[in-house]
Motif scaffolding. Structure first.
Motif, PDB file in Angstrom:
ATOM      1  N   TYR A  95       0.817  -1.217   0.000  1.00 31.07           N
ATOM      2  CA  TYR A  95       0.000   0.000   0.000  1.00 31.07           C
ATOM      3  C   TYR A  95       0.853   1.271   0.000  1.00 31.07           C
ATOM      4  CZ  TYR A  95      -3.682   3.283   1.268  1.00 31.07           C
ATOM      5  OH  TYR A  95      -4.535   4.349   1.292  1.00 31.07           O
ATOM      6  N   PRO A  96       1.868   1.397   0.859  1.00 38.10           N
ATOM      7  CA  PRO A  96       2.695   2.609   0.804  1.00 38.10           C
ATOM      8  C   PRO A  96       3.418   2.778  -0.541  1.00 38.10           C
ATOM      9  CG  PRO A  96       3.041   1.471   2.884  1.00 38.10           C
ATOM     10  CD  PRO A  96       2.217   0.566   2.011  1.00 38.10           C
ATOM     11  N   GLN A  97       3.866   1.672  -1.128  1.00 37.47           N
ATOM     12  CA  GLN A  97       4.509   1.758  -2.446  1.00 37.47           C
ATOM     13  C   GLN A  97       3.513   2.235  -3.503  1.00 37.47           C
ATOM     14  OE1 GLN A  97       5.886  -2.277  -2.793  1.00 37.47           O
ATOM     15  NE2 GLN A  97       7.928  -1.780  -2.013  1.00 37.47           N
ATOM     16  N   TYR A  98       2.292   1.769  -3.401  1.00 35.99           N
ATOM     17  CA  TYR A  98       1.238   2.195  -4.324  1.00 35.99           C
ATOM     18  C   TYR A  98       1.014   3.704  -4.224  1.00 35.99           C
ATOM     19  CZ  TYR A  98      -3.550   2.519  -6.247  1.00 35.99           C
ATOM     20  OH  TYR A  98      -4.678   2.865  -6.956  1.00 35.99           O
ATOM     21  N   LEU A  99       1.029   4.229  -3.009  1.00 38.52           N
ATOM     22  CA  LEU A  99       0.855   5.671  -2.831  1.00 38.52           C
ATOM     23  C   LEU A  99       1.967   6.453  -3.524  1.00 38.52           C
ATOM     24  CD1 LEU A  99      -0.279   5.817   0.907  1.00 38.52           C
ATOM     25  CD2 LEU A  99      -1.711   5.837  -1.152  1.00 38.52           C
ATOM     26  N   VAL A 100       3.201   5.976  -3.406  1.00 39.79           N
ATOM     27  CA  VAL A 100       4.325   6.612  -4.104  1.00 39.79           C
ATOM     28  C   VAL A 100       4.096   6.564  -5.606  1.00 39.79           C
ATOM     29  CG1 VAL A 100       6.801   6.425  -4.630  1.00 39.79           C
ATOM     30  CG2 VAL A 100       6.004   6.184  -2.263  1.00 39.79           C
ATOM     31  N   MET A 101       3.690   5.406  -6.098  1.00 33.52           N
ATOM     32  CA  MET A 101       3.469   5.261  -7.540  1.00 33.52           C
ATOM     33  C   MET A 101       2.329   6.153  -8.021  1.00 33.52           C
ATOM     34  SD  MET A 101       5.897   3.328  -8.549  1.00 33.52           S
ATOM     35  CE  MET A 101       5.404   2.947 -10.238  1.00 33.52           C
ATOM     36  N   LEU A 102       1.273   6.298  -7.231  1.00 30.55           N
ATOM     37  CA  LEU A 102       0.175   7.190  -7.616  1.00 30.55           C
ATOM     38  C   LEU A 102       0.674   8.612  -7.837  1.00 30.55           C
ATOM     39  CD1 LEU A 102      -2.783   6.108  -5.275  1.00 30.55           C
ATOM     40  CD2 LEU A 102      -2.678   5.895  -7.770  1.00 30.55           C
ATOM     41  N   VAL A 103       1.524   9.083  -6.938  1.00 25.20           N
ATOM     42  CA  VAL A 103       2.068  10.436  -7.089  1.00 25.20           C
ATOM     43  C   VAL A 103       2.897  10.527  -8.366  1.00 25.20           C
ATOM     44  CG1 VAL A 103       3.659  12.147  -6.105  1.00 25.20           C
ATOM     45  CG2 VAL A 103       2.040  10.949  -4.622  1.00 25.20           C
ATOM     46  N   LEU A 104       3.730   9.516  -8.611  1.00 27.07           N
ATOM     47  CA  LEU A 104       4.587   9.547  -9.805  1.00 27.07           C
ATOM     48  C   LEU A 104       3.788   9.383 -11.094  1.00 27.07           C
ATOM     49  CD1 LEU A 104       7.605   7.516  -8.424  1.00 27.07           C
ATOM     50  CD2 LEU A 104       7.496   9.973  -8.866  1.00 27.07           C
ATOM     51  N   TRP A 105       2.739   8.586 -11.063  1.00 22.07           N
ATOM     52  CA  TRP A 105       1.897   8.457 -12.261  1.00 22.07           C
ATOM     53  C   TRP A 105       1.207   9.772 -12.566  1.00 22.07           C
ATOM     54  CZ3 TRP A 105      -0.210   3.354  -9.951  1.00 22.07           C
ATOM     55  CH2 TRP A 105       0.642   2.293 -10.284  1.00 22.07           C
ATOM     56  N   ASP A 106       0.947  10.541 -11.542  1.00 20.88           N
ATOM     57  CA  ASP A 106       0.314  11.845 -11.712  1.00 20.88           C
ATOM     58  C   ASP A 106       1.324  12.910 -12.128  1.00 20.88           C
ATOM     59  OD1 ASP A 106      -1.971  13.592 -11.525  1.00 20.88           O
ATOM     60  OD2 ASP A 106      -1.163  14.333  -9.628  1.00 20.88           O
ATOM     61  N   ASN A 107       2.560  12.781 -11.629  1.00 16.83           N
ATOM     62  CA  ASN A 107       3.566  13.822 -11.870  1.00 16.83           C
ATOM     63  C   ASN A 107       4.953  13.196 -11.816  1.00 16.83           C
ATOM     64  OD1 ASN A 107       4.743  16.310 -12.212  1.00 16.83           O
ATOM     65  ND2 ASN A 107       4.513  16.924 -10.084  1.00 16.83           N
ATOM     66  N   ASP A 108       5.398  12.643 -12.929  1.00 15.23           N
ATOM     67  CA  ASP A 108       6.709  12.001 -12.998  1.00 15.23           C
ATOM     68  C   ASP A 108       7.810  13.052 -12.894  1.00 15.23           C
ATOM     69  OD1 ASP A 108       8.666  10.089 -13.316  1.00 15.23           O
ATOM     70  OD2 ASP A 108       8.355   9.840 -15.473  1.00 15.23           O
ATOM     71  N   GLY A 109       8.926  12.664 -12.301  1.00 16.75           N
ATOM     72  CA  GLY A 109      10.064  13.573 -12.210  1.00 16.75           C
ATOM     73  C   GLY A 109       9.952  14.557 -11.069  1.00 16.75           C
ATOM     74  N   VAL A 110       9.546  14.079  -9.881  1.00 19.51           N
ATOM     75  CA  VAL A 110       9.421  14.950  -8.718  1.00 19.51           C
ATOM     76  C   VAL A 110      10.621  14.749  -7.803  1.00 19.51           C
ATOM     77  CG1 VAL A 110       6.904  14.976  -8.779  1.00 19.51           C
ATOM     78  CG2 VAL A 110       8.066  13.307  -7.353  1.00 19.51           C
ATOM     79  N   SER A 111      10.887  15.745  -6.995  1.00 19.36           N
ATOM     80  CA  SER A 111      11.967  15.627  -6.019  1.00 19.36           C
ATOM     81  C   SER A 111      11.499  14.768  -4.854  1.00 19.36           C
ATOM     82  CB  SER A 111      12.388  17.005  -5.520  1.00 19.36           C
ATOM     83  OG  SER A 111      11.358  17.583  -4.752  1.00 19.36           O
ATOM     84  N   VAL A 112      12.461  14.197  -4.152  1.00 19.23           N
ATOM     85  CA  VAL A 112      12.125  13.405  -2.975  1.00 19.23           C
ATOM     86  C   VAL A 112      11.410  14.289  -1.956  1.00 19.23           C
ATOM     87  CG1 VAL A 112      13.074  12.085  -1.034  1.00 19.23           C
ATOM     88  CG2 VAL A 112      13.993  11.758  -3.326  1.00 19.23           C
ATOM     89  N   SER A 113      11.848  15.529  -1.817  1.00 14.86           N
ATOM     90  CA  SER A 113      11.199  16.421  -0.842  1.00 14.86           C
ATOM     91  C   SER A 113       9.755  16.721  -1.241  1.00 14.86           C
ATOM     92  CB  SER A 113      11.997  17.703  -0.643  1.00 14.86           C
ATOM     93  OG  SER A 113      12.159  18.392  -1.855  1.00 14.86           O
TER      94      SER A 113
END
Length: 139
Positions: free
Chosen positions: A27-45
């Motif tokens: 589930y936590p990995q899915y949340l990370v992927m959701l953010v990246l699918w929405d906006n690829d190329g984000v900073s860790v911060s």
């Protein structure tokens, strides 16, 4: 209220578990992927702020997703202090497989999309009020 929020969170995570196991994600990995699918190329911060996670929680998640070859970490060309997260081809293609997850969760909730949106807004507002209270130093 505390028990209702806690037990609802547990039930939601339990619902997601079999849906995400087919994708090879927690589930936590899915949340990370959701953010990246929405906006690829984000900073860790930026990812940390979006997910409301601390670095100690987020860094291992990112490392595991990188080990699965779903994303890469690179230093920003503009500011080498920033680490940027980018999806790999495998990470992009996983999105297609994950498209069925939200409708299944929505259906399981028994709520309309409007009800779910309102509930999300209320929970976000509650979280923000609680954080504001904590930041103000009130006890």
């Amino acid at each position: 209220m505390c028990f209702a929020l806690y037990s609802a969170s547990l039930a939601m995570t339990k619902l997601y578990k079999p849906l995400l196991s087919d994708l090879g994600l927690t589930y936590p990995q899915y949340l990370v992927m959701l953010v990246l699918w929405d906006n690829d190329g984000v900073s860790v911060s930026a990812l940390r702020e979006r997910l409301h996670l601390d670095y100690g929680t987020l860094t291992p998640l990112i490392k595991r997703l990188e080990a699965q070859e779903l994303l890469t970490r690179r230093r920003s060309a503009e500011d080498e202090r920033q680490v940027m997260i980018h999806l790999t081809g495998k990470g992009h293609s996983l999105r297609e497989q994950a498209l069925g997850v939200p409708p299944q969760v929505a259906s399981a909730s028994g709520c309309s999309l409007d009800e779910l949106e309102e509930l999300k807004n209320q929970l976000n507002a509650l979280r923000q009020r609680l954080l504001n209270h904590l930041e103000s130093g009130k006890s």
